[in-house]
Design an enzyme around this catalytic site. Structure first.
Site, mmCIF file in Angstrom:
data_model
loop_
_atom_site.group_PDB
_atom_site.id
_atom_site.type_symbol
_atom_site.label_atom_id
_atom_site.label_comp_id
_atom_site.label_asym_id
_atom_site.label_seq_id
_atom_site.Cartn_x
_atom_site.Cartn_y
_atom_site.Cartn_z
ATOM 1 N N GLU A 30 -0.315 -1.364 -3.519
ATOM 2 C CA GLU A 30 0.034 -1.526 -2.106
ATOM 3 C C GLU A 30 0.329 -0.160 -1.507
ATOM 4 O O GLU A 30 1.034 0.649 -2.104
ATOM 5 C CB GLU A 30 1.258 -2.432 -1.925
ATOM 6 C CG GLU A 30 0.945 -3.890 -2.047
ATOM 7 C CD GLU A 30 2.023 -4.801 -1.466
ATOM 8 O OE1 GLU A 30 2.951 -4.323 -0.791
ATOM 9 O OE2 GLU A 30 1.906 -6.018 -1.706
ATOM 10 N N HIS A 84 2.068 -1.820 5.666
ATOM 11 C CA HIS A 84 1.757 -1.853 4.245
ATOM 12 C C HIS A 84 0.520 -2.707 4.033
ATOM 13 O O HIS A 84 0.077 -3.404 4.937
ATOM 14 C CB HIS A 84 2.952 -2.330 3.405
ATOM 15 C CG HIS A 84 3.240 -3.787 3.459
ATOM 16 N ND1 HIS A 84 3.927 -4.378 4.508
ATOM 17 C CD2 HIS A 84 2.940 -4.786 2.601
ATOM 18 C CE1 HIS A 84 4.052 -5.671 4.274
ATOM 19 N NE2 HIS A 84 3.454 -5.953 3.123
ATOM 20 N N HIS A 86 -1.857 -5.476 1.682
ATOM 21 C CA HIS A 86 -1.931 -6.565 0.706
ATOM 22 C C HIS A 86 -3.333 -6.455 0.102
ATOM 23 O O HIS A 86 -4.287 -6.991 0.664
ATOM 24 C CB HIS A 86 -1.735 -7.928 1.377
ATOM 25 C CG HIS A 86 -0.321 -8.259 1.695
ATOM 26 N ND1 HIS A 86 0.032 -9.428 2.312
ATOM 27 C CD2 HIS A 86 0.841 -7.594 1.483
ATOM 28 C CE1 HIS A 86 1.347 -9.476 2.473
ATOM 29 N NE2 HIS A 86 1.859 -8.359 1.988
ATOM 30 N N ASP A 97 8.161 -9.728 1.193
ATOM 31 C CA ASP A 97 8.304 -8.992 2.456
ATOM 32 C C ASP A 97 9.559 -9.433 3.208
ATOM 33 O O ASP A 97 10.282 -8.604 3.761
ATOM 34 C CB ASP A 97 7.074 -9.190 3.347
ATOM 35 C CG ASP A 97 5.819 -8.562 2.771
ATOM 36 O OD1 ASP A 97 5.936 -7.586 2.006
ATOM 37 O OD2 ASP A 97 4.724 -9.056 3.100
#
Length: 143
Positions: A30, A84, A86, A97
């Site tokens: 990630e 961020h 995935h 999260d």
């Protein structure tokens, strides 16, 4: 023509592209980073190191977060969003999260790399819920 949604995140296309490219470079780990700007206008992308080095969670390098925040403030700007990736899931906030939300309602952008064309969506996170924020790309700012 209707007015754009006032809750929407407006991000220059070149900043979105830089964010997505950072996420692709880091895959399958990630990626994470910050978007900075003035007022509500995003102007810059700041990739951060994921010290967790995980495919299913991120932990931004604290020293880098402090440095980006300091540099933005010195320039009269601020952190406007967190992003961020995935790498293997949809661009929807996960339970992790929500549980690791240390920034309150700061907008979150999630980049899913599940398909060939990345899916990019913006969210506001609560303790046990999330709400999508319309995300709109605009032409890059002029010189």
């Amino acid at each position: 023509m209707t007015d754009p949604d006032p809750r929407s995140m407006v991000v220059p296309a070149d900043v979105l592209e830089a964010m997505v490219e950072h996420c692709r470079r880091e895959a399958p780990v990630e990626a994470c980073g910050l978007l900075g700007g003035l007022g509500e206008r995003v102007e810059s992308c700041h990739p951060l190191r994921n010290v967790a080095a995980s495919e299913s969670r991120y932990d931004a390098d604290g020293a880098e977060v402090i440095e980006v925040n300091r540099a933005l403030r010195e320039d009269g700007r601020a952190i406007l969003a967190i992003y961020h990736s995935h790498p293997r899931w949809r661009a929807v906030p996960s339970r992790v999260d929500l549980d690791e939300n240390h920034w309150g309602e700061m907008p979150r952008i999630i980049v899913s790399l599940l398909e060939a064309e990345p899916e990019v969506r913006a969210w506001r996170l609560g303790p046990d819920s999330f709400e999508e924020i319309p995300l709109r790309a605009i032409p890059p700012a002029g010189p």
